[in-house]
Design a protein around this motif. Structure first.
Motif, PDB file in Angstrom:
ATOM      1  N   LYS A 237       0.838  -1.200   0.000  1.00  0.00           N
ATOM      2  CA  LYS A 237       0.000   0.000   0.000  1.00  0.00           C
ATOM      3  C   LYS A 237       0.879   1.257   0.000  1.00  0.00           C
ATOM      4  O   LYS A 237       0.603   2.213  -0.711  1.00  0.00           O
ATOM      5  CB  LYS A 237      -0.899  -0.025   1.240  1.00  0.00           C
ATOM      6  CG  LYS A 237      -1.959   1.064   1.279  1.00  0.00           C
ATOM      7  CD  LYS A 237      -3.054   0.696   2.276  1.00  0.00           C
ATOM      8  CE  LYS A 237      -4.202   1.701   2.255  1.00  0.00           C
ATOM      9  NZ  LYS A 237      -3.972   2.832   3.157  1.00  0.00           N
ATOM     10  N   ASN A 239       4.031   1.655  -0.964  1.00  0.00           N
ATOM     11  CA  ASN A 239       5.109   1.787  -1.952  1.00  0.00           C
ATOM     12  C   ASN A 239       4.617   1.654  -3.397  1.00  0.00           C
ATOM     13  O   ASN A 239       3.527   1.141  -3.654  1.00  0.00           O
ATOM     14  CB  ASN A 239       6.190   0.738  -1.683  1.00  0.00           C
ATOM     15  CG  ASN A 239       6.950   1.052  -0.403  1.00  0.00           C
ATOM     16  OD1 ASN A 239       7.900   1.839  -0.397  1.00  0.00           O
ATOM     17  ND2 ASN A 239       6.512   0.472   0.707  1.00  0.00           N
ATOM     18  N   LYS A 247       2.456   5.985  -5.992  1.00  0.00           N
ATOM     19  CA  LYS A 247       2.502   5.052  -4.864  1.00  0.00           C
ATOM     20  C   LYS A 247       1.117   4.536  -4.467  1.00  0.00           C
ATOM     21  O   LYS A 247       0.987   3.664  -3.624  1.00  0.00           O
ATOM     22  CB  LYS A 247       3.108   5.762  -3.633  1.00  0.00           C
ATOM     23  CG  LYS A 247       4.618   5.956  -3.748  1.00  0.00           C
ATOM     24  CD  LYS A 247       5.261   6.151  -2.378  1.00  0.00           C
ATOM     25  CE  LYS A 247       4.742   7.432  -1.708  1.00  0.00           C
ATOM     26  NZ  LYS A 247       5.583   7.805  -0.544  1.00  0.00           N
ATOM     27  N   ASN A 248       0.092   5.116  -5.057  1.00  0.00           N
ATOM     28  CA  ASN A 248      -1.257   4.839  -4.556  1.00  0.00           C
ATOM     29  C   ASN A 248      -2.155   4.056  -5.495  1.00  0.00           C
ATOM     30  O   ASN A 248      -3.333   3.885  -5.230  1.00  0.00           O
ATOM     31  CB  ASN A 248      -1.938   6.168  -4.190  1.00  0.00           C
ATOM     32  CG  ASN A 248      -1.179   6.884  -3.100  1.00  0.00           C
ATOM     33  OD1 ASN A 248      -0.783   6.277  -2.107  1.00  0.00           O
ATOM     34  ND2 ASN A 248      -0.934   8.173  -3.299  1.00  0.00           N
ATOM     35  N   GLU A 250      -1.720   0.869  -6.356  1.00  0.00           N
ATOM     36  CA  GLU A 250      -1.698  -0.566  -6.087  1.00  0.00           C
ATOM     37  C   GLU A 250      -2.891  -0.975  -5.222  1.00  0.00           C
ATOM     38  O   GLU A 250      -3.287  -0.273  -4.304  1.00  0.00           O
ATOM     39  CB  GLU A 250      -0.407  -0.978  -5.359  1.00  0.00           C
ATOM     40  CG  GLU A 250       0.825  -0.970  -6.220  1.00  0.00           C
ATOM     41  CD  GLU A 250       1.454   0.414  -6.317  1.00  0.00           C
ATOM     42  OE1 GLU A 250       0.975   1.333  -5.623  1.00  0.00           O
ATOM     43  OE2 GLU A 250       2.413   0.582  -7.093  1.00  0.00           O
TER      44      GLU A 250
END
Ligand SMILES: [Ca+2]
Ligand SMILES: [Ca+2]
Length: 557
Positions: A237, A239, A247-248, A250
């Motif tokens: 979450k 990385n 980064k967001n 995933e």
């Protein structure tokens, strides 16, 4: 969708069986289908009778000088024939009665078969009334269901097979080698009536799968505990696992709601897949009413939900969405039937190169206070019986026995050497180029479970999936435990269970979603248990206890 996947991917129906549960309809809370008949559980040793019959019968068996000993032919008398009522292939372009494998079994047996094949899709609807009105005119009959209620047994439609065990060396050996299925097949009266086909029970079962590339980027091994698992999700979450600068985007894990009980129940000691479960001492409980462990399970999932690690819309996630995410490198953890591993998930991963290093690979189950496990499936499949009106029941017994011999199972699973498969220098087998064409292989009659007691094979599935996938399956087998067994029921038991279980399951499903998403506070968990009691769960549980006691008796007999 099932049909499409079948025609695209499957050469043996082992996967068809695996996929039966993944059509989306199966509720994990669902208890096994139930059955019929009154009276207290039989108290005598149930398989005693079977065992005695097997021993006594071993010597007998001969027809005018020729003794059938388990290999073809089953008789040397000319002009014999048998009528068999069974079903067509589920592939509409396959003429199963004229498929090479089926013709070879019949020819080798030395008797002619008069096939009466009913359409696969209507088999149950067509044959059930034929049986109940006594209009099935055949010697050997494929049951339209597994007769869990012993309806056919009790109406005297079929011969107890024990009396022919002397002519059934393959079947009696198989019973000896498979004590669980022998116990399951033993009717309340102590007799065995059916020769079954079987499903694979411990291989290619649903399992946890990780994106190995993401694991490596995170510098972690596949987690084996809930704590490590949560830490991994949190890492995903926080990385940029797919290196797209965001980064967001995933979604740490993509688990279809029906698989949550498979995935997390065992860490809490719960078989939420079967619903009912027995401990080592034979104590039977309903996992969804476990006031301590099931509460912890719900609290855990509620925690994942609150932390954004279980997605808000988790109940509407389906397989197509999971595949789409994987193809866009958006998710790191999946849980599905093993088949999906290399055949639906890894193959769409952008950087998949055919190796396990760049794939979604199966891993050990998660452990919590309890050691993790995977739940297998009941192995009994299609059931074949000999009609009470059979012309020559002894010959039918021999035919069924031969049809389940190792020689025939080889034929069912691989076909004919030089045609559908070849043997390599190291002794291993593989399908020929022709054999790798699923349409051709189906027309050749591979796995003819529609007409014979065929056993699903692991080996012939191993050759269909990626090598690393077959290896992963072999690794995971050690974690698979038996599910709640198939147990014949009585009428009264079935009535009670049918009356109450639907409402109980509805309550369980609704409550699980409410507790996990927090729309119902965990402080109401005790009230939930009270609601199950009010829906007569204690009466259902009492029946399950009786049934399990019968099963144990037959198993230990
Ligand atoms: Ca992220
Ligand atoms: Ca990203």
């Amino acid at each position: 969708m099932k049909k499409k996947i079948l025609s695209m991917l499957l050469a043996t129906s082992m996967v068809a069986a695996a996929l039966t549960g993944c059509g989306g309809g199966q509720t994990p809370a669902q208890a096994p289908a139930d059955t019929t008949q009154t009276e207290a559980p039989a108290t005598e040793n149930k398989t005693e009778k079977v065992d005695a019959d097997i021993e006594q019968a071993q010597a007998v068996a001969e027809d005018s000088g020729y003794v059938y000993e388990g290999t073809a032919p089953i008789t040397q008398e000319a002009g014999k024939s048998i009528k068999i009522l069974a079903e067509t292939s589920n592939y509409t372009n396959v003429d199963i009665a004229n498929a090479e494998i089926v013709k070879k079994v019949v020819a080798d047996s030395g008797v002619a078969v008069d096939w009466q094949l009913v359409d696969y899709n209507n088999y149950q609807d067509t044959v059930t009334p034929m049986l109940s009105t006594g209009q099935a005119d055949a010697d050997i009959i494929l049951l339209p269901d597994q007769d869990t209620n012993q309806v056919y047994i009790k109406s005297g439609l079929f011969q107890p097979l024990n009396q022919y065990f002397g002519s059934m060396p393959n079947f009696t050996k198989w019973l000896h080698d498979n004590p669980v299925m022998k116990a399951e097949l033993t009717a309340e009266d102590g007799n065995i009536y059916y020769v079954p086909g079987t499903n694979v029970g411990k291989d290619y079962q649903p399992c946890l799968m990780y994106n190995v590339v993401w694991l490596e980027k995170a510098g972690m091994k596949a987690p084996e505990t809930l704590d490590d698992f949560v830490a991994l999700l949190q890492y995903y979450k926080d990385n940029d696992m797919n290196d797209n600068g965001d980064k967001n985007d995933e979604i740490p894990m993509s688990i279809m709601a029906d698989f949550l009980p498979y995935m997390f129940g065992p860490a809490f000691g719960l078989d939420l897949v079967s619903g009912f479960q027995a401990d080592a001492d034979g104590n039977v409980t309903y996992a969804y009413a476990d006031s301590e462990n099931y509460k912890k399970y719900l609290e855990f999932l509620n925690g994942l939900y609150k932390d954004g690690l279980l997605e808000v819309e988790y109940t509407s996630l389906d397989r197509d969405k999971v595949i789409e995410r994987i193809s866009n490198d958006l998710t790191g953890v999946a849980y599905d039937f093993s088949w999906a591993m290399s055949m639906m998930y890894s193959n769409v991963l952008p950087y998949y190169d055919g190796t396990a290093d760049k794939a979604f690979v199966g891993a050990a189950p998660l452990s919590g206070d309890s050691k993790g496990f995977y739940v297998g499936r009941v192995e009994l499949g299609n059931m074949f019986a000999i009609s009470t009106n059979a012309q020559d029941p002894e010959l039918c017994a021999k035919f069924l026995d031969y049809a389940m011999s190792d020689a025939c199972q080889e034929l069912y699973q691989w076909g004919i050497e030089g045609e559908s498969y070849q043997v390599n220098a190291d002794g291993s087998r593989e399908f020929t180029e022709k054999g790798k064409d699923n349409d051709w292989l189906q027309q050749f009659g591979i796995n003819p479970s529609f007409v014979f007691p065929a056993q699903q094979s692991v080996a012939s599935t191993d050759v269909l999936v990626a090598d690393w996938h077959a290896k992963s399956n072999a690794d995971l087998r050690q974690y698979v435990v038996d599910p709640w067994p198939f147990i014949y029921s009585t009428d009264a038991e079935t009535d009670t269970i049918n009356t109450y279980m639907t409402d109980i399951q509805t309550k369980v499903d609704e409550s699980a979603a409410a507790f996990i998403t927090g729309t119902r506070p965990m402080t109401e968990f005790d009230a939930y248990i009270g609601e199950l009691d009010a829906l007569h769960l204690p009466e259902v549980l009492e029946i399950r206890k009786q049934q399990y006691a019968r099963y144990k008796k037959a198993l230990n007999g």
